[in-house]
Enzyme design. Structure first.
Site, PDB file in Angstrom:
ATOM      1  N   ASP A 254       0.859  -1.186   0.000  1.00 12.85           N
ATOM      2  CA  ASP A 254       0.000   0.000   0.000  1.00 12.85           C
ATOM      3  C   ASP A 254       0.895   1.236   0.000  1.00 12.85           C
ATOM      4  O   ASP A 254       1.794   1.369   0.846  1.00 12.85           O
ATOM      5  CB  ASP A 254      -0.906   0.011   1.233  1.00 12.85           C
ATOM      6  N   ASN A 262      -2.375  12.772  -4.076  1.00  9.68           N
ATOM      7  CA  ASN A 262      -3.461  13.289  -4.920  1.00  9.68           C
ATOM      8  C   ASN A 262      -3.833  14.718  -4.551  1.00  9.68           C
ATOM      9  O   ASN A 262      -4.075  15.562  -5.425  1.00  9.68           O
ATOM     10  CB  ASN A 262      -4.691  12.378  -4.804  1.00  9.68           C
ATOM     11  N   ASP A 271      -2.054   9.162 -10.691  1.00 11.82           N
ATOM     12  CA  ASP A 271      -2.065   8.043 -11.641  1.00 11.82           C
ATOM     13  C   ASP A 271      -0.655   7.710 -12.120  1.00 11.82           C
ATOM     14  O   ASP A 271      -0.278   6.531 -12.225  1.00 11.82           O
ATOM     15  CB  ASP A 271      -2.936   8.406 -12.852  1.00 11.82           C
ATOM     16  N   GLU A 297      -4.726   2.084  -4.381  1.00 13.30           N
ATOM     17  CA  GLU A 297      -3.264   2.133  -4.322  1.00 13.30           C
ATOM     18  C   GLU A 297      -2.670   0.872  -3.704  1.00 13.30           C
ATOM     19  O   GLU A 297      -1.507   0.851  -3.300  1.00 13.30           O
ATOM     20  CB  GLU A 297      -2.804   3.368  -3.541  1.00 13.30           C
TER      21      GLU A 297
END
Length: 391
Positions: A254, A262, A271, A297
């Site tokens: 993770d 973000n 992305d 993620e």
């Protein structure tokens, strides 16, 4: 019969393909009619050499033209497309064979020449024979024509001839035979073209299926295996372990503080971050391991042929270190990304859900302990599986 054949044109659009195939069938009829014209000219030359009555040549052309006109109407109207063989190769072969055998009975003095045309008919009909239509269409037509040949030989075999009384007659017969050979060659070339086209289409289909399979098993964003594909591989590893006892493990990764990535850099950078993590992980993994996007993620790595916790930890640490050392500035200035991992070895009788639950708990512990680390799950108590033993 035919002196040449229309080109094969691969077309994908259904409506356009139907029109193209219909034109090809029409062209074939025109080629057959052209062949009758050529044979009529040879028969007239033979008549001029004294080997045949002139009217026979015109009767032969008239019969061939009538049969060709009938099939032109049937093929042009689309009526034939309701059948397995829309070219009506079997009926065409029977009809044109009947013309030649009929004229062999009518004029047996040139019967050898007329019966040579049957070789072209058989060769053409063989192009449309397949196992699914084992006793229909061209194959059945071939049997009927063969029986017809036997009947004609029985009836007029003593009068079957090849005009050779003069050198002019011999010359015409020689040209006839040469044209029979030429037409046989054309049919062979058509067959080779057909095989080439089929091979090309098969290759295109194989490539398309491969792309579709890849699209169905790959994550669109990262290019890694998607969740369904990686879970399928996980189940296969479990089945292999049940059969052979070969151990394996999983590692759940993770990305740390991904939401902040973000928020601070934007979702497009997020992305790109996932794509770069994939590259870093793949570069650090063992060749035998498999990586898939588990969700968001999170990524799941199958640690195949991993016998103990030490080997599993080392494999996960390599990915963690590769991520921490990756050039994240190439994605966005000031970007730093680390990853946490939870590792678990599959226990005998353990289900996939139980294995993943332990790996997820180990990942939670790695997060709680400060992130950017690998935590290995402790072995669970022996599980009792309700699954039947693998064969």
């Amino acid at each position: 019969m035919t002196s040449t054949l229309p080109p094969l044109t691969p077309v994908t659009d259904t409506g356009v393909a139907r029109q193209v195939r219909r034109r090809q069938r029409q062209q074939m009829v025109w080629m057959v009619l052209g062949s009758y014209v050529v044979d009529c000219a040879l028969l007239l030359a033979l008549s001029a050499a004294g080997g045949l009555a002139a009217g026979t040549a015109f009767f032969y052309l008239g019969a061939g033209a009538a049969v060709s006109a009938l099939f032109y109407v049937l093929l042009s109207s689309g009526w034939s497309e309701r059948f397995d063989d829309p070219y009506l190769a079997g009926p065409q072969m029977l009809a044109h064979a009947a013309v030649n055998l009929g004229f062999t009975l009518y004029a047996p003095e040139i019967g050898v020449l007329l019966m040579m045309v049957l070789f072209i008919l058989f060769a053409f009909g063989a192009l449309r024979v397949n196992q699914r239509r084992a006793m229909s269409g061209p194959l059945l037509g071939s049997v009927v024509v063969a029986l017809g040949v036997v009947g004609v030989v029985v009836l007029v075999g003593d009068r079957l001839g090849l005009p050779t009384a003069t050198w002019q007659q011999r010359a015409v017969c020689g040209v006839w035979v040469a044209l029979i050979l030429a037409r046989s060659t054309v049919v062979g070339l058509y067959s080779a073209q057909l095989r080439s086209l089929l091979n090309k289409r098969n290759a295109e289909l194989a490539s398309t299926f491969e792309k579709l399979e890849q699209m169905a098993s790959r994550d669109e964003l990262t290019g890694t295996l998607n969740r369904r594909a990686v879970m399928r591989l996980l189940d296969e590893e479990r089945q292999r372990m049940m059969r052979t006892g070969q151990p394996f493990g999983v590692a759940l990764f993770d990305l740390d503080h991904f939401k902040q990535v973000n928020d601070d850099f934007g979702h497009l950078t997020g992305d790109e971050t996932l794509r770069h993590f994939t590259r870093a992980a793949l570069a650090s993994m063992r060749n035998t391991d498999r990586l898939g996007r588990y969700g968001g993620e999170e990524f799941l790595m199958l640690l195949t042929a991993t016998a103990d916790e030490t080997a599993a930890r080392v494999a996960a640490e390599r990915v963690r270190e590769g991520t921490a050392g990756h050039d994240w500035a190439a994605v966005a200035p000031g970007l730093k990304v680390t990853v946490s991992a939870g590792v678990a070895l599959c226990q005998p009788g353990e289900t996939a859900e139980q294995l993943l639950d332990r790996a997820d708990q180990a990942l939670y512990n790695a997060k709680r302990e400060g992130r950017n680390r690998v935590h290995v799950a402790e072995a669970s108590a022996p599980a009792t599986s309700s699954e039947p033993p693998a064969p």
